[in-house]
Design a protein around this motif. Structure first.
Motif, PDB file in Angstrom:
ATOM      1  N   ALA A 314     -24.160 -43.885  15.142  1.00  0.00           N
ATOM      2  CA  ALA A 314     -25.475 -44.929  14.271  1.00  0.00           C
ATOM      3  C   ALA A 314     -26.294 -44.663  14.388  1.00  0.00           C
ATOM      4  N   VAL A 315     -27.035 -44.278  15.160  1.00  0.00           N
ATOM      5  CA  VAL A 315     -28.410 -43.651  16.418  1.00  0.00           C
ATOM      6  C   VAL A 315     -28.413 -41.861  14.571  1.00  0.00           C
ATOM      7  N   MET A 316     -27.756 -41.031  14.819  1.00  0.00           N
ATOM      8  CA  MET A 316     -28.061 -39.636  13.414  1.00  0.00           C
ATOM      9  C   MET A 316     -27.856 -39.952  13.149  1.00  0.00           C
ATOM     10  N   TYR A 317     -27.485 -41.144  12.064  1.00  0.00           N
ATOM     11  CA  TYR A 317     -27.176 -41.606  10.799  1.00  0.00           C
ATOM     12  C   TYR A 317     -28.321 -41.850  10.119  1.00  0.00           C
ATOM     13  N   LEU A 318     -28.339 -43.496  10.539  1.00  0.00           N
ATOM     14  CA  LEU A 318     -29.353 -44.939  10.609  1.00  0.00           C
ATOM     15  C   LEU A 318     -30.814 -43.853  10.300  1.00  0.00           C
ATOM     16  N   PRO A 319     -31.277 -43.641  11.563  1.00  0.00           N
ATOM     17  CA  PRO A 319     -33.094 -42.761  11.426  1.00  0.00           C
ATOM     18  C   PRO A 319     -33.059 -42.008  10.350  1.00  0.00           C
ATOM     19  N   GLU A 320     -32.210 -40.972   9.930  1.00  0.00           N
ATOM     20  CA  GLU A 320     -32.593 -40.418   9.126  1.00  0.00           C
ATOM     21  C   GLU A 320     -32.746 -40.945   7.668  1.00  0.00           C
ATOM     22  N   ARG A 321     -31.854 -42.222   7.076  1.00  0.00           N
ATOM     23  CA  ARG A 321     -32.156 -43.341   6.417  1.00  0.00           C
ATOM     24  C   ARG A 321     -33.554 -44.103   6.126  1.00  0.00           C
ATOM     25  N   TYR A 322     -33.128 -44.506   7.236  1.00  0.00           N
ATOM     26  CA  TYR A 322     -33.755 -45.875   7.293  1.00  0.00           C
ATOM     27  C   TYR A 322     -35.454 -45.908   8.381  1.00  0.00           C
ATOM     28  N   GLY A 323     -35.747 -44.365   8.913  1.00  0.00           N
ATOM     29  CA  GLY A 323     -36.775 -44.378  10.264  1.00  0.00           C
ATOM     30  C   GLY A 323     -36.839 -44.786  11.202  1.00  0.00           C
ATOM     31  N   ALA A 324     -37.550 -44.952  12.080  1.00  0.00           N
ATOM     32  CA  ALA A 324     -37.629 -45.900  13.164  1.00  0.00           C
ATOM     33  C   ALA A 324     -37.519 -47.581  12.959  1.00  0.00           C
ATOM     34  N   LEU A 325     -36.552 -48.014  11.886  1.00  0.00           N
ATOM     35  CA  LEU A 325     -35.450 -49.015  11.809  1.00  0.00           C
ATOM     36  C   LEU A 325     -33.893 -48.924  11.682  1.00  0.00           C
ATOM     37  N   PHE A 329     -31.845 -51.018  14.310  1.00  0.00           N
ATOM     38  CA  PHE A 329     -30.060 -51.196  13.399  1.00  0.00           C
ATOM     39  C   PHE A 329     -29.197 -50.761  14.624  1.00  0.00           C
ATOM     40  N   ALA A 330     -29.037 -49.412  14.595  1.00  0.00           N
ATOM     41  CA  ALA A 330     -28.265 -49.448  15.736  1.00  0.00           C
ATOM     42  C   ALA A 330     -28.488 -49.294  17.256  1.00  0.00           C
ATOM     43  N   ASN A 331     -29.340 -50.372  17.488  1.00  0.00           N
ATOM     44  CA  ASN A 331     -29.343 -51.040  19.199  1.00  0.00           C
ATOM     45  C   ASN A 331     -28.296 -52.333  18.475  1.00  0.00           C
ATOM     46  N   CYS A 332     -28.503 -53.068  17.170  1.00  0.00           N
ATOM     47  CA  CYS A 332     -27.840 -53.730  16.326  1.00  0.00           C
ATOM     48  C   CYS A 332     -26.640 -54.282  16.999  1.00  0.00           C
ATOM     49  N   ILE A 333     -26.212 -52.708  16.549  1.00  0.00           N
ATOM     50  CA  ILE A 333     -24.517 -52.440  16.801  1.00  0.00           C
ATOM     51  C   ILE A 333     -23.791 -52.452  17.263  1.00  0.00           C
ATOM     52  N   ASN A 334     -24.801 -51.671  18.560  1.00  0.00           N
ATOM     53  CA  ASN A 334     -24.011 -51.371  20.082  1.00  0.00           C
ATOM     54  C   ASN A 334     -24.082 -52.968  20.820  1.00  0.00           C
TER      55      ASN A 334
END
Length: 455
Positions: A314-325, A329-334
């Motif tokens: 999630a950390v590898m994919y989501l920041p690339e798409r949504y930046g710091a946000l 999101f990755a932390n919420c999933i975690n």
């Protein structure tokens, strides 16, 4: 990879903060001892004095000697941690002199030493206890990686620019105030509480008197767990609801109009939802850790390893798409996947220990009633309209700011009043929980009985 910033005395700051961590660890044996004795107030007092001193020294030093830069907070950090250790040592020496605890006769008792037979200190402990300690050590490493993983990713990979990292750090520091000063103490203190009440030994007690006491302890633990889960969920929902409309104002008051731009506001709004996810996970994971045997902890560590894989992806994919946000999101999933596992474990534990649900099932009824949720929804709608009307941007017209704050205060008051009158049972349980110091003192006085169980 990370590069050293072009900042005067940066190396001194790094060395000082690393040294302060080593100094703080020196108080760990005494902290653990007082946790076992259910003396929770000492750590709260030590941390409060240490933090207050270092903060005051930093503010005063930067005001008087601004040209010193990082040297001021570095010195304050080291001195603050030295005070933290000194408070533990002074209290320990006082208790040794007054013979308060039979387990602590001298400060050397908390240091590694040889056993009576001359064996090394790590060889004369029960193997079951040593194995459990190793399981907790592995559990702590995985949990640390899952909790602070985004910081490692931002440090060692170019996931965000320095400007984005700075904005994220500010939002993270502000958003984590409630988890740091409310959720974390609850989890830490009630871990000790649950560990004192619940035996990790699945066989339980065979003596009738001890068995009756164990059943009463489990019933009390179940009620407390239910109340804590409902409390932190309500706190999380409150922050998620009102955080959407007051993030801009909060950031503007903290750092001015530049910080309260759209990206910063969006990050703090998302972080307020992340706090709700943390609320779901914290107390439930605390109970599971307190009640698990070594085998169960090892199994949970394997699950945590799988969760870490999901988190890294999630950390590898989501920041690339949504930046710091994307990090939020990755932390919420975690947090959600960890909370789901903890809830499953609690449910299984209740099935094998039915006394835990004798008074109230820990997981049933922890969500607010539909009418309470409706009051939150109405508050969200009203405060959203208020923000768009009175504070759509950082414009310091105090009549409008006061109107926006007054509307939020009114909505929050109405929600709390509705909660008070609509859920008397929870309010009663919360009152008993708040006045539970006497109960904690009871278990502190009878600590020998509880701590002799194999944990």
């Amino acid at each position: 990879m990370v590069h050293q910033p072009d900042m005067p005395r940066y190396d001194i700051g790094v060395f000082a903060f690393a040294a302060s961590a080593v100094i703080e660890v020196m108080a760990e044996p005494l902290w653990i001892f007082y946790q076992i004795q259910l003396n929770i107030r000492l750590k709260i007092y030590a941390e409060g004095v240490s933090l207050g001193f270092s903060t005051l020294l930093t503010m005063t030093g930067l005001y008087l000697f601004p040209h010193w830069g990082l040297v001021v907070p570095a010195i304050a950090q080291v001195l603050g941690k030295m005070i933290y250790v000194a408070i533990f040592i002074m209290h320990a020496k006082k208790h040794i002199k007054e013979k308060v605890y039979t387990e602590l006769q001298a400060l050397s008792d908390v240091l590694p030493s040889s056993s009576r037979g001359g064996a090394s200190w790590y060889k004369h402990h029960p193997k079951a206890l040593a194995d459990l300690a190793v399981s907790f050590f592995k559990h702590g490493i995985v949990k640390q990686l899952l909790t602070e993983g985004e910081k490692y990713m931002m440090t060692f990979f170019d996931a965000l620019s320095f400007a984005q990292q700075g904005l994220y750090d500010v939002v993270n520091s502000l958003g984590s105030l409630i988890p740091r000063f409310l959720f974390h103490p609850i989890e830490e203190n009630y871990y000790t509480f649950f560990a004192a009440l619940i035996s990790r030994d699945a066989r339980g007690e065979t003596d009738p008197t001890s068995k009756k006491t164990q059943e009463e302890d489990e019933a009390l633990a179940g009620t407390v767990l239910h109340t804590l889960l409902k409390l932190v969920i309500l706190i999380g929902i409150t922050l998620a609801c009102f955080g959407q409309s007051y993030s801009r104002l909060f950031l503007a008051l903290y750092g001015g109009s530049q910080l309260a731009e759209d990206e910063g506001v969006l990050l703090l709004q998302a972080y307020s939802i992340y706090v709700l996810c943390m609320a779901l996970n914290g107390v439930s994971e605390c109970f599971v850790s307190a009640a698990s045997t070594k085998t169960e902890l090892d199994e949970y560590n394997r699950w945590m390893f799988l969760f870490s894989i999901v988190y890294v992806l999630a950390v590898m994919y989501l920041p690339e798409r949504y930046g710091a946000l994307g990090f939020i999101f990755a932390n919420c999933i975690n947090m959600l996947v960890r909370a789901s596992k903890s809830f499953v474990d609690i449910w299984s534990y209740v099935e094998s220990h039915p006394n835990l649900a004798r008074r109230r099932h820990p997981l049933k009824g922890i969500l607010p009633s539909p009418t309470i949720l409706l009051s939150y929804l109405l508050s969200y709608i009203i405060t959203t309209i208020s923000e768009r009307t009175f504070f759509p941007a950082v414009i310091w017209e105090w009549q409008q700011v006061l109107a926006h704050v007054s509307i939020g205060t009114f909505c929050l008051t109405m929600v709390l009043l509705h909660l008070y009158f609509a859920d008397k049972t929870f309010v009663s349980d919360l009152h008993l929980l708040w006045s539970g110091t006497a109960q904690a003192d009871k278990y502190s006085n009878t600590n020998t009985k509880h701590t002799k169980k194999t944990k």
